[in-house]
Design a protein around this motif. Structure first.
Motif, mmCIF file in Angstrom:
data_model
loop_
_atom_site.group_PDB
_atom_site.id
_atom_site.type_symbol
_atom_site.label_atom_id
_atom_site.label_comp_id
_atom_site.label_asym_id
_atom_site.label_seq_id
_atom_site.Cartn_x
_atom_site.Cartn_y
_atom_site.Cartn_z
ATOM 1 N N PRO A 53 0.936 7.911 3.372
ATOM 2 C CA PRO A 53 0.671 6.850 4.350
ATOM 3 C C PRO A 53 0.357 5.521 3.690
ATOM 4 O O PRO A 53 0.466 4.473 4.316
ATOM 5 C CB PRO A 53 -0.546 7.382 5.120
ATOM 6 C CG PRO A 53 -0.527 8.854 4.900
ATOM 7 C CD PRO A 53 0.028 9.047 3.524
ATOM 8 N N ALA A 54 -0.009 5.556 2.406
ATOM 9 C CA ALA A 54 -0.316 4.307 1.699
ATOM 10 C C ALA A 54 0.880 3.378 1.658
ATOM 11 O O ALA A 54 0.732 2.165 1.490
ATOM 12 C CB ALA A 54 -0.769 4.630 0.272
ATOM 13 N N ASP A 55 2.082 3.932 1.827
ATOM 14 C CA ASP A 55 3.289 3.107 1.777
ATOM 15 C C ASP A 55 3.255 2.009 2.831
ATOM 16 O O ASP A 55 3.685 0.882 2.588
ATOM 17 C CB ASP A 55 4.521 3.993 1.992
ATOM 18 C CG ASP A 55 5.801 3.185 2.075
ATOM 19 O OD1 ASP A 55 6.048 2.390 1.159
ATOM 20 O OD2 ASP A 55 6.539 3.341 3.059
ATOM 21 N N ALA A 56 2.728 2.350 3.998
ATOM 22 C CA ALA A 56 2.697 1.371 5.086
ATOM 23 C C ALA A 56 1.699 0.252 4.814
ATOM 24 O O ALA A 56 1.844 -0.862 5.297
ATOM 25 C CB ALA A 56 2.355 2.065 6.400
ATOM 26 N N ARG A 57 0.673 0.566 4.001
ATOM 27 C CA ARG A 57 -0.367 -0.427 3.734
ATOM 28 C C ARG A 57 -0.178 -1.138 2.403
ATOM 29 O O ARG A 57 -0.878 -2.092 2.104
ATOM 30 C CB ARG A 57 -1.735 0.255 3.740
ATOM 31 C CG ARG A 57 -2.070 0.955 5.035
ATOM 32 C CD ARG A 57 -3.524 1.379 5.047
ATOM 33 N NE ARG A 57 -3.822 2.308 3.976
ATOM 34 C CZ ARG A 57 -3.750 3.635 4.100
ATOM 35 N NH1 ARG A 57 -3.343 4.162 5.244
ATOM 36 N NH2 ARG A 57 -4.050 4.422 3.093
ATOM 37 N N GLY A 58 0.753 -0.595 1.572
ATOM 38 C CA GLY A 58 0.948 -1.185 0.258
ATOM 39 C C GLY A 58 -0.105 -0.773 -0.732
ATOM 40 O O GLY A 58 -0.263 -1.395 -1.783
ATOM 41 N N ASP A 59 -0.885 0.309 -0.418
ATOM 42 C CA ASP A 59 -1.910 0.779 -1.336
ATOM 43 C C ASP A 59 -1.291 1.682 -2.389
ATOM 44 O O ASP A 59 -0.209 2.217 -2.216
ATOM 45 C CB ASP A 59 -2.990 1.564 -0.581
ATOM 46 C CG ASP A 59 -3.689 0.681 0.440
ATOM 47 O OD1 ASP A 59 -3.688 -0.547 0.237
ATOM 48 O OD2 ASP A 59 -4.212 1.236 1.426
ATOM 49 N N ALA A 60 -2.000 1.898 -3.466
ATOM 50 C CA ALA A 60 -1.564 2.829 -4.499
ATOM 51 C C ALA A 60 -2.350 4.115 -4.361
ATOM 52 O O ALA A 60 -3.513 4.114 -3.993
ATOM 53 C CB ALA A 60 -1.781 2.237 -5.891
ATOM 54 N N GLY A 61 -1.713 5.240 -4.655
ATOM 55 C CA GLY A 61 -2.367 6.537 -4.569
ATOM 56 C C GLY A 61 -2.218 7.298 -5.857
ATOM 57 O O GLY A 61 -1.560 6.858 -6.797
ATOM 58 N N VAL A 62 -2.842 8.482 -5.896
ATOM 59 C CA VAL A 62 -2.806 9.307 -7.093
ATOM 60 C C VAL A 62 -1.371 9.691 -7.416
ATOM 61 O O VAL A 62 -0.646 10.193 -6.575
ATOM 62 C CB VAL A 62 -3.659 10.580 -6.879
ATOM 63 C CG1 VAL A 62 -3.576 11.468 -8.113
ATOM 64 C CG2 VAL A 62 -5.104 10.199 -6.608
ATOM 65 N N GLY A 63 -0.948 9.447 -8.651
ATOM 66 C CA GLY A 63 0.375 9.876 -9.092
ATOM 67 C C GLY A 63 1.506 9.029 -8.568
ATOM 68 O O GLY A 63 2.665 9.364 -8.766
ATOM 69 N N GLY A 64 1.238 7.910 -7.901
ATOM 70 C CA GLY A 64 2.322 7.096 -7.365
ATOM 71 C C GLY A 64 2.043 5.627 -7.566
ATOM 72 O O GLY A 64 0.896 5.190 -7.666
ATOM 73 N N THR A 65 3.093 4.846 -7.652
ATOM 74 C CA THR A 65 2.919 3.409 -7.783
ATOM 75 C C THR A 65 2.762 2.807 -6.401
ATOM 76 O O THR A 65 2.964 3.465 -5.389
ATOM 77 C CB THR A 65 4.142 2.796 -8.484
ATOM 78 O OG1 THR A 65 5.306 3.099 -7.716
ATOM 79 C CG2 THR A 65 4.291 3.358 -9.890
ATOM 80 N N GLU A 66 2.418 1.554 -6.374
ATOM 81 C CA GLU A 66 2.179 0.887 -5.103
ATOM 82 C C GLU A 66 3.429 0.895 -4.235
ATOM 83 O O GLU A 66 4.506 0.501 -4.669
ATOM 84 C CB GLU A 66 1.734 -0.553 -5.360
ATOM 85 C CG GLU A 66 1.421 -1.315 -4.088
ATOM 86 C CD GLU A 66 0.869 -2.683 -4.388
ATOM 87 O OE1 GLU A 66 0.274 -2.846 -5.461
ATOM 88 O OE2 GLU A 66 1.040 -3.584 -3.561
ATOM 89 N N GLY A 67 3.272 1.368 -3.014
ATOM 90 C CA GLY A 67 4.364 1.355 -2.067
ATOM 91 C C GLY A 67 5.276 2.558 -2.114
ATOM 92 O O GLY A 67 6.208 2.630 -1.332
ATOM 93 N N ASP A 68 5.064 3.530 -2.999
ATOM 94 C CA ASP A 68 5.904 4.728 -3.023
ATOM 95 C C ASP A 68 5.766 5.474 -1.705
ATOM 96 O O ASP A 68 4.649 5.742 -1.252
ATOM 97 C CB ASP A 68 5.488 5.662 -4.166
ATOM 98 C CG ASP A 68 6.038 5.210 -5.506
ATOM 99 O OD1 ASP A 68 6.926 4.344 -5.491
ATOM 100 O OD2 ASP A 68 5.587 5.719 -6.544
ATOM 101 N N PRO A 69 6.879 5.845 -1.066
ATOM 102 C CA PRO A 69 6.791 6.522 0.229
ATOM 103 C C PRO A 69 6.375 7.980 0.128
ATOM 104 O O PRO A 69 5.975 8.572 1.119
ATOM 105 C CB PRO A 69 8.212 6.404 0.779
ATOM 106 C CG PRO A 69 9.069 6.321 -0.437
ATOM 107 C CD PRO A 69 8.264 5.564 -1.454
#
Length: 395
Positions: A53-69
């Motif tokens: 869900p971070a993709d919609a906000r442009g946040d970064a998450g564990v193991g992914g770069t910013e915006g990865d779906p």
């Protein structure tokens, strides 16, 4: 007044139960695709493709770069359930299977046996029985992890790939329900679609380098004896197989012009298939009849022949092409695999139930020796291309 108090108390209890049973979406890791592999130490790897869900906000998450779906992770264990449970060691949300679109099994796992895979996913009350299930030649985690297709979520792209697969007619539409049903009938062996990674996509930053981005494509059929994969059919053999098990759809038949060098494309439109069992003097045989109405959609060569003659030649060529697909497939399934994945036994049982009880115990030995005669009738439409060919014939 007492009755009113009782009703209010009852409604309050219902409301509280609803609250306690509720699970917020933000607490769920929604799986869109899952892969099952075997590790070098013999344990099971389960790779989950999870929507971020971070993709919609442009946040970064564990193991992914910013915006990865998506976020893709692998759990390891001695069983599928343990491997999935071990995903919880590093997933901040509960793994949720309700939106999973596809299960990808590596060929290594498929050849060892998929009974554990079937058992786990059919018992999972969150998983939909219409979830696609396929085999891949190499590692399933590579297929699950790749970003492919036109959709933002790769799992959704895989789902739609199978929804529109009849257009190419090179792989069956296999899901958990159809796989489970194949184990119900006597002497009916399952089959699954196959997919593979192939460099097909074009990098917009380097368009001259064709096929630089890996994409997932249909690659044929995996044939099983009971729960173990025994072999694979290539895309053209798979088309011959599909006549026996499902609608072939709008397949394209590539040909050459009669007595000329040049391409011709014929599209199948209205297909009919009939399988007729025969039992005479203790011998089983079948007649497979294909009737198809086709459209001439491409004629890339000149022609000076009469329309009727060209039509007859092209109809004969299409019939020969379809017949060869079926006969090559039959040779492989009957002589090499020796498993009745094309459901001849089911057709024989339906017509001759009185003889089936005498033959069913020996059907696996009878099947490879059965003679199947193939008849193909083709009707070609849209001859307008013959009237005004794009290229002129020689003077």
């Amino acid at each position: 007044m007492k009755k009113i108090m009782i009703c209010c108390t009852f409604l309050s209890l219902l409301f509280c139960v609803g609250l306690f049973g509720k699970e917020e979406i933000d607490d769920l890791a929604m799986v869109m695709a899952v892969g099952v592999d075997k590790a070098e130490n013999g344990e099971i790897w389960v790779t989950a493709q999870v929507v971020r869900p971070a993709d919609a906000r442009g946040d970064a998450g564990v193991g992914g770069t910013e915006g990865d779906p998506i976020w893709t992770a692998t759990g390891e264990g001695k069983t599928i359930f343990e491997a999935i449970r071990n995903l919880a060691r590093f997933s901040s949300r509960r793994i949720y299977w309700g939106h999973n679109a596809i299960i990808v099994i590596s060929e290594e796992v498929a050849r060892d046996g998929i009974v554990d895979v079937i058992d786990f996913f059919t018992r999972n009350n969150e998983l939909r029985m219409r979830t696609w299930i396929v085999v891949t030649e190499k590692k399933a985690n590579e297929v699950v992890a790749v970003k492919t297709g036109l959709e933002v979520i790769p799992g959704r792209s895989l789902d739609r790939l199978f929804r529109y697969s009849p257009i190419v007619a090179e792989a069956p539409r296999t899901d958990v329900m159809s796989l489970s049903a194949s184990y119900i009938g006597e002497h009916v062996h399952p089959y699954l679609a196959m997919v593979r990674l192939r460099s097909r996509g074009v990098d917009p930053e380097n368009p001259k380098e064709f096929g630089s981005i890996p994409q997932i494509e249909l690659s044929g059929i995996a044939v099983f004896r009971d729960d173990q994969m025994v072999g694979r059919l290539n895309p053209r053999e798979s088309r011959g197989f599909l006549w026996f098990v499902e609608d072939v759809g709008n397949a394209i038949i590539p040909l050459s012009c009669p007595d000329e060098e040049g391409p011709v494309s014929v599209e199948l439109r209205d297909n009919r298939f009939q399988l007729t069992p025969n039992y005479k003097n203790g011998k089983v045989s079948f007649i497979a009849t294909v009737e198809t109405v086709t459209d001439l959609v491409e004629l890339g060569c000149p022609t000076e022949l009469e329309h009727s003659e060209v039509m007859e030649d092209l109809e004969s060529d299409v019939a020969a092409y379809i017949k060869k697909d079926i006969e090559v497939m039959l040779e492989k399934v009957q002589k090499e695999f020796k498993v009745d994945a094309i459901k001849l036994g089911r057709a024989f049982q339906a017509k001759y139930p009185q003889y089936w009880n005498d033959l069913k115990d020996d059907w696996d030995e009878i099947f490879p020796e059965i003679e199947v005669k193939v008849n193909v009738k083709v009707e070609l439409n849209n001859p307008q291309l013959l009237e005004n060919p794009t290229r002129k014939g020689k003077d």
